[in-house]
Scaffold this active site. Structure first.
Site, PDB file in Angstrom:
ATOM      1  N   ARG A   1       3.281   3.872 -13.416  1.00  0.00           N
ATOM      2  CA  ARG A   1       3.024   4.113 -14.848  1.00  0.00           C
ATOM      3  C   ARG A   1       1.986   5.188 -15.132  1.00  0.00           C
ATOM      4  O   ARG A   1       1.006   5.332 -14.396  1.00  0.00           O
ATOM      5  CB  ARG A   1       2.550   2.808 -15.498  1.00  0.00           C
TER       6      ARG A   1
ATOM      7  N   HIS B   1       7.944   5.392 -13.782  1.00  0.00           N
ATOM      8  CA  HIS B   1       8.850   5.967 -12.783  1.00  0.00           C
ATOM      9  C   HIS B   1       9.555   7.248 -13.255  1.00  0.00           C
ATOM     10  O   HIS B   1      10.768   7.405 -13.098  1.00  0.00           O
ATOM     11  CB  HIS B   1       9.887   4.930 -12.347  1.00  0.00           C
TER      12      HIS B   1
ATOM     13  N   HIS C   1      11.957   3.198  -3.904  1.00  0.00           N
ATOM     14  CA  HIS C   1      11.853   1.897  -4.566  1.00  0.00           C
ATOM     15  C   HIS C   1      12.792   0.849  -3.958  1.00  0.00           C
ATOM     16  O   HIS C   1      13.427   0.083  -4.693  1.00  0.00           O
ATOM     17  CB  HIS C   1      12.141   2.073  -6.058  1.00  0.00           C
TER      18      HIS C   1
ATOM     19  N   GLU D   1       5.979   0.151  -2.213  1.00  0.00           N
ATOM     20  CA  GLU D   1       6.098   1.548  -2.643  1.00  0.00           C
ATOM     21  C   GLU D   1       4.820   2.290  -2.269  1.00  0.00           C
ATOM     22  O   GLU D   1       3.770   2.048  -2.852  1.00  0.00           O
ATOM     23  CB  GLU D   1       6.311   1.601  -4.152  1.00  0.00           C
TER      24      GLU D   1
HETATM   25  C1  BGC Z   1       6.648  -1.622 -11.024  1.00  0.00           C
HETATM   26  C2  BGC Z   1       7.103  -2.837 -11.761  1.00  0.00           C
HETATM   27  C3  BGC Z   1       8.472  -2.591 -12.298  1.00  0.00           C
HETATM   28  C4  BGC Z   1       9.350  -2.273 -11.123  1.00  0.00           C
HETATM   29  C5  BGC Z   1      10.774  -1.999 -11.509  1.00  0.00           C
HETATM   30  C6  BGC Z   1       7.569  -1.397  -9.906  1.00  0.00           C
HETATM   31  O1  BGC Z   1       7.196  -0.271  -9.187  1.00  0.00           O
HETATM   32  O2  BGC Z   1       5.319  -1.716 -10.578  1.00  0.00           O
HETATM   33  O3  BGC Z   1       6.212  -3.176 -12.795  1.00  0.00           O
HETATM   34  O4  BGC Z   1       8.974  -3.665 -13.016  1.00  0.00           O
HETATM   35  O5  BGC Z   1       8.857  -1.185 -10.430  1.00  0.00           O
HETATM   36  O6  BGC Z   1      10.866  -1.253 -12.586  1.00  0.00           O
END
Ligand code: BGC
Length: 379
Positions: free
Chosen positions: A114, A139, A210, A344
């Site tokens: 974020r 993202h 991811h 990640e």
């Molecule tokens: C984030 C989560 C999110 C997820 C999928 C992760 O990297 O930290 O908060 O919900 O990704 O979107």
């Protein structure tokens, strides 16, 4: 029959066979010589072909990657009895990936995790990003690198290179960014991911993958034992944006310096766990230098599979699939809450707004480079 006729006849049969082979290559499966296997897997809404590439190592392990989003669709590694099993979450068809998925297996960019209030200031200029997570940008925004078609080149049966040019202004970010991601499945049962990028204007970059892992393949991940080599983590506010503090993990449910089952403390009445509905935080990795170092290890007592994470990055987002809710299905599994976890490797979330965090600025003339390895073994 004279020899000329025979050779013409043979040539036409060969030509016919070649045409047949090339047609089936477009629609079905093609063995692309000594560079692995590629299969047409779908079509994007704007009519481009999506390909699925298969990498295989000498041990029989197998990784499937598609050029849309650079998604790791499946990863098969042996359990303690030598039986191959798929350890990543994935969907059954390309079309399923077009519905908003939770970034299963995707390459994330231009900025992983974020950025608070979807904006940052660089060289005195404020850049407004696309908001796709309340007031924040998550993202890379509404259409990040996970929703782009990458140009794929198989380098060997065990390695695939993906390239993408992110245009100046895309999702609000400055500068044309040329990104290369190389996936390699080594003979040591490692999936190695090498990232690099260059820009023509000052910008910010934070690339990651991811993948959602479950070392048993299915069920919840609460019995998986996790070790994270980090003395500190970055606490978050209720919008999951780091406060800027680097907090000591000692005496908190965030202390994974010795291997601990994921489920052991996840329900504790801890404000940080409550904000995220479980673990969804960035750990500040203990590093001795800038090289590739082992930073985390996950062991699954049920399958006997073990995964080590090695990286050059300063941070690790350990996310326990708290937002999965059982609505997504694939590979005969239902992706229920906490049925998979992510590791990640990254720079810290919201770094562009946190001058005290390691910088994510990339300037023209410099090369962004990072490497992460997911290494599998059994016990
Ligand atoms: C984030 C989560 C999110 C997820 C999928 C992760 O990297 O930290 O908060 O919900 O990704 O979107």
């Amino acid at each position: 029959m004279d020899n000329r006729k025979l050779s013409i006849g043979t040539a036409s049969i060969a030509l016919f066979a070649a045409v047949l082979t090339s047609c089936s290559a477009r629609t079905e499966k093609s063995n692309i010589g000594n560079t692995g296997t590629k299969t047409a897997w779908g079509t994007t809404p704007d009519g481009q072909t999506v390909e699925l590439y298969t990498l295989r190592n000498s041990k029989g392990a197998e990784a499937r990657i598609m050029n849309y989003g650079g998604v790791l669709v499946s990863l098969k590694v042996p359990d303690r009895s030598g039986v191959l099993g798929d350890v990543v979450a994935g969907l059954d068809s390309f079309q399923d990936y077009l519905k908003p998925p939770p970034y299963f297996g995707a390459i994330i960019g231009r900025y992983g995790n974020r950025i608070g209030n979807a904006r940052f200031t660089l060289n005195g200029v404020e850049y407004n990003l696309s908001k796709n997570d309340g007031q924040n940008s998550l993202h890379g925004g509404a259409r990040g690198f996970d929703k782009r078609l990458w140009q794929a080149t198989p380098l060997s049966p065990q390695s695939l290179e993906l390239k993408y040019r992110s245009a100046d202004g895309e999702e609000g970010y400055p500068g044309n960014l040329d990104v290369t991601v190389k996936y390699t499945l080594t003979d040591a049962n490692e999936l190695r991911i090498d990232y690099s990028a260059t820009t023509d204007k000052d910008t910010v970059v934070n690339l990651t993958n991811h993948s959602y892992f479950n070392l048993s393949g299915e069920g919840d991940i609460l019995a998986h034992e996790v070790m994270i080599n980090a003395d500190r983590f970055t606490p978050i506010d209720k919008g999951l944006i780091p406060t800027g503090e680097l907090k000591d993990v000692t005496g908190t449910p965030f202390d994974f310096r010795t291997a601990t089952p994921i489920g052991k403390r996840i329900e504790q009445k801890d404000q940080q766990l409550i904000f995220a509905g479980g673990y969804d935080h960035n750990w500040v990795l203990n590093r001795t230098g800038n090289g590739l170092e082992m930073v985390a290890k996950v062991s699954d007592p049920k399958s006997g599979r073990m995964m080590e994470v090695l990286t050059t990055q300063p941070g690790l987002q350990f996310y326990t699939g708290n937002f999965l809710d059982g609505t997504l299905k694939g590979k005969g599994r239902t992706y229920a809450r906490r049925s998979a976890f992510c590791m990640e490797t990254q720079h810290f979330p919201d770094s562009p707004n946190k001058p005290s965090f390691p910088s994510t600025v990339l300037k023209p003339g410099s090369v962004y480079q990072s490497t992460t390895v997911y290494r599998f073994a059994t016990f």
